[in-house]
Design an enzyme around this catalytic site. Structure first.
Site, mmCIF file in Angstrom:
data_model
loop_
_atom_site.group_PDB
_atom_site.id
_atom_site.type_symbol
_atom_site.label_atom_id
_atom_site.label_comp_id
_atom_site.label_asym_id
_atom_site.label_seq_id
_atom_site.Cartn_x
_atom_site.Cartn_y
_atom_site.Cartn_z
ATOM 1 C CB CYS A 68 26.185 62.944 38.392
ATOM 2 S SG CYS A 68 26.966 64.551 38.901
ATOM 3 C CE1 TYR A 101 39.835 40.896 38.668
ATOM 4 C CE2 TYR A 101 39.829 40.257 40.784
ATOM 5 C CZ TYR A 101 39.844 39.954 39.528
ATOM 6 O OH TYR A 101 40.503 38.618 39.076
ATOM 7 C CD GLU A 115 44.306 30.118 35.008
ATOM 8 O OE1 GLU A 115 44.584 29.990 33.940
ATOM 9 O OE2 GLU A 115 43.092 30.547 35.159
HETATM 10 C C1 LIG Z 1 39.317 36.164 36.579
HETATM 11 C C2 LIG Z 1 40.204 34.873 36.492
HETATM 12 C C3 LIG Z 1 41.032 34.448 37.307
HETATM 13 C C4 LIG Z 1 41.584 35.212 38.742
HETATM 14 O O1 LIG Z 1 40.558 34.946 39.520
HETATM 15 P P1 LIG Z 1 40.726 35.917 41.071
HETATM 16 O O2 LIG Z 1 39.423 35.750 41.599
HETATM 17 O O3 LIG Z 1 41.277 37.105 40.920
HETATM 18 O O4 LIG Z 1 41.550 34.787 41.721
HETATM 19 C C5 LIG Z 1 41.714 33.150 36.990
HETATM 20 N N1 LIG Z 1 41.760 32.940 36.029
HETATM 21 C C6 LIG Z 1 40.714 32.888 35.003
HETATM 22 C C7 LIG Z 1 40.450 32.122 33.792
HETATM 23 C C8 LIG Z 1 39.989 34.219 35.544
HETATM 24 O O5 LIG Z 1 39.048 34.379 34.414
#
Ligand SMILES: *Cc1c(COP(=O)(O)O)cnc(C)c1O
Length: 474
Positions: free
Chosen positions: A386, A416, A312
């Site tokens: 601020c 992000y 992911e």
């Molecule tokens: C945040 C997250 C990701 C992605 O993380 P990256 O650092 O952007 O690759 C994948 N899986 C889960 C469950 C996450 O919480």
């Protein structure tokens, strides 16, 4: 966050403060004859003149190339150990309908973690069967929507959620595919990982309950159990933490797989990118192979077939594709130990990039509208909010003559930044512009002050929105 020593250890004064370190800028980024930064074939000055600053710029070809490269890397590593792989783009890094079309067009599936993200993915035409739905506290309405839409997997985060999703699926007359998020006790970041028996964090169920809860999932006729899921951290530069986590998960996976087939193992995201010239993440091909080999070897030890893998990635696809443009408002030299730091204030800040204030993140900044032969000066890029912690770039070097009106580019802001953007100090959120082959187009509109005023119920008496509590009239 802000360092106590004047200059961080990793930061070297560059020989040329106009140089663009290849690993931190979008593929093909360069300077034209006038010294202007060019991204996706469009120069920064034209972008700023057309759309204003601050401005998020995303290079479509770069994002697509990274999506392709990641997919190819994981496919080839998986094939080498006799299995297949699904790569989900983690939408929380940055999600819009365009981004969904890019990543799905390159063969990726999509992960979402809220009803809002799910709505974007579905509206963009993502195949529901190739959507994963995450979150440690999905609302009943979100679960119902996800089940109703036919999402390919809901990632169960707690014992309570097993029952909730089972019930929602039964009520909808569906069999919902699910994964179980497990906390492997491994937490990784950049160069190291920590492996403990328990991890004190909110996500997932503990490893020692994985078999029991997996069995519970299987007891529900309205659920189909795909496998275990684990996400060990972010901005990770090598495969060791993933391998350790996979080995731990495999023990539980094998126990469950001996009872009934368990087709998948999802090892999450977290692959690191270069934010500065000092960052050197291991090439993704090597990481993918390292993980696949660790999984295959653990499967051999346990005598179970190698499951289909899933990953992911979010940041590693969209992060390096993004650049933020700002205009310099003021420059202020401040005496520090052994010299000066130039506070360069720009027209955005922690509202468009919260990561520096939130995580002490490091970034790279360059002049975007010109080059200069002046010697490098230590700079800190400050926002306009601020709040003294409102810093965009903690430490880098710019040519000494950086001045009000200069256009600046901060690299690797694709992940992000937009997704964490906020309206602190009633600063409107900037638009997002995609560039490709010399052309630019808005993919997310910016906000105006009128947009902000429109939400003020004291100014807009008759607005009714689904989420508003409405008025109570007698
Ligand atoms: C945040 C997250 C990701 C992605 O993380 P990256 O650092 O952007 O690759 C994948 N899986 C889960 C469950 C996450 O919480």
């Amino acid at each position: 966050m802000a360092t106590t020593t004047a200059v961080p250890g990793w930061l070297q004064a560059p020989a040329d403060a106009n140089a663009l370190a290849e690993q931190v800028w979008p593929i093909g980024a360069h300077r034209d004859d006038a010294g202007r930064l060019v991204i996706g074939g469009v120069d920064a000055e034209t972008l700023a003149a057309t759309y204003g600053t601050p401005l998020y710029v995303v290079d479509e070809s770069d994002a697509r190339a990274r999506a392709r490269r990641l997919l190819a890397a994981f496919e080839s590593a998986a094939a080498s150990v006799g299995t297949g792989v699904t790569v989900y783009y983690a939408g929380k890094a940055f999600l819009s309908s365009e981004i969904v079309r890019w990543v799905t067009g390159e063969g990726l599936a999509v992960d979402v973690c809220s009803g809002g993200e799910l709505a974007v993915a579905l509206a963009a035409g993502a195949d529901p069967a190739r959507i994963g739905f995450h979150g440690n506290n999905k609302s009943p309405a979100e679960i119902e929507r996800a089940v109703g839409a036919g999402v390919g997997a809901i990632i169960l985060d707690s014992e309570i959620e097993i029952e909730r999703v089972a019930e929602a699926a039964a009520l909808a007359g569906r069999v919902q595919r699910v994964r179980l998020r497990v906390n492997s006790g491994v937490h990784a970041s950049t160069h190291e990982f920590l492996a403990t028996a328990h991890e004190d964090q909110k996500f997932g169920v503990s490893l020692e309950r994985a078999v029991e809860l997996g069995t519970r999932i299987r007891s529900h006729a309205s659920l189909e159990f795909l496998g275990l899921h684990c996400h060990i951290g972010s901005q990770i530069f090598d495969s060791a933490g993933f391998a350790e986590s996979a080995e731990r998960l495999l023990a539980a996976h094998a126990e469950l797989a001996r009872v009934a087939p368990l087709p998948e193992l999802n090892l999450g995201g977290g692959f690191g990118i270069a934010y500065t010239s000092a960052d050197e993440p291991t090439p993704i091909e090597q990481i993918a192979q390292g993980i696949a080999d660790a999984v295959a070897s653990a499967c051999r030890d346990h005598g179970v077939p190698v499951p289909k893998l899933a990953f992911e990635p979010g940041r590693s696809i969209i992060g390096p594709a993004g650049v933020t443009l700002y205009t310099v408002g003021t420059v202020k030299p401040v005496p520090i130990e052994g010299g000066w730091r130039h506070y360069v204030s720009v027209d955005g800040g922690m509202s468009d990039n919260a990561r520096t204030a939130l995580y002490g993140a490091d970034y790279t900044v360059r002049l975007a509208g010109r080059v200069s032969d002046e010697l490098p000066a230590l700079v800190r890029i400050a926002g306009k909010h601020c709040e003294s912690g409102d810093i965009v770039v903690d430490a880098d070097y710019l040519p000494h003559d950086v001045a009000p009106g200069d256009l600046l580019a901060v690299a690797a802001t694709g992940a992000y930044c937009w997704s964490l953007a906020n309206n602190y100090n009633h600063v409107p959120r900037p638009p997002v512009v995609a560039v490709r082959d010399g052309r630019a187009r808005v993919i997310v509109h910016g906000e105006t002050v009128d947009d902000l005023l429109a939400r003020d119920a004291g100014l807009t008496a008759t607005r009714t929105a689904p989420n508003s509590t409405g008025g109570i009239t007698a």
